[in-house]
Write an enzyme that holds these catalytic residues in place. Structure first.
Site, mmCIF file in Angstrom:
data_model
loop_
_atom_site.group_PDB
_atom_site.id
_atom_site.type_symbol
_atom_site.label_atom_id
_atom_site.label_comp_id
_atom_site.label_asym_id
_atom_site.label_seq_id
_atom_site.Cartn_x
_atom_site.Cartn_y
_atom_site.Cartn_z
ATOM 1 N N GLY A 1 0.837 -1.187 0.000
ATOM 2 C CA GLY A 1 0.000 0.000 0.000
ATOM 3 C C GLY A 1 0.869 1.233 0.000
ATOM 4 N N TYR A 2 0.243 2.374 -0.177
ATOM 5 C CA TYR A 2 0.970 3.643 -0.283
ATOM 6 C C TYR A 2 0.521 4.604 0.803
ATOM 7 C CZ TYR A 2 2.874 1.828 -4.503
ATOM 8 O OH TYR A 2 3.564 1.035 -5.377
#
Length: 156
Positions: free
Chosen positions: A28-29
């Protein structure tokens, strides 16, 4: 700390006969800003925090900093990430003098298979396996940070 990488679409699943490793990856970011992405990744049983800078004009080179972190911390950081967690299996295939990392995506990116090769220079030559398709290095749609926000299955 400079990553030199080229990216290609994959035209067949013949690579699945050749990997020396394969790992499930969830990532994820914390920031998907193209000028500076901050990624949290769980690869197998290891966690990683990665910061990448903007790509150069050719799209081949950019700053990359990565540190291994405890997997339980990576799991907690994934809860803070922007929407659109990436789920994929990475197959690593040795071909010629290089290693190709082939990512087979799941979920909202199902159907997308991308191969990456890291090089020592932007002009380095390499052998291309028969399953390697068109180059998409400079097409930002194939960046994982873009795919997390704009999944492959939503493309027209």
């Amino acid at each position: 700390m400079i990553e030199i990488e080229r990216k290609f679409l994959v035209t067949s699943e013949d690579y699945k006969n050749e990997p020396f490793t394969q790992n499930r990856i969830t990532q994820g970011y914390l920031s998907s800003n193209p000028e500076r992405t901050v990624r949290v990744r769980i690869k197998g049983n290891k966690g990683f925090l990665t910061i990448k800078g903007a790509s150069n004009e050719s799209g081949i080179s950019r700053f990359e900093w990565e540190k291994e972190i405890p997997v339980d911390e990576a799991q907690k950081l994934l809860l803070l990430c922007e929407k659109g967690v990436i789920d994929k299996t990475r197959f690593e295939v040795k071909f010629g003098n290089h290693i190709f990392e082939i990512d087979e995506f799941y979920g909202e990116n199902e159907g997308l298979i991308v191969a990456e090769i890291e090089l020592n220079s932007e002009t380095e030559t390499f052998e291309k396996p028969i399953w390697l398709g068109i180059e998409v290095t400079n097409d930002k749609r194939y960046y994982n940070s873009f795919l997390s926000q704009n999944p492959f299955t939503n493309w027209e």
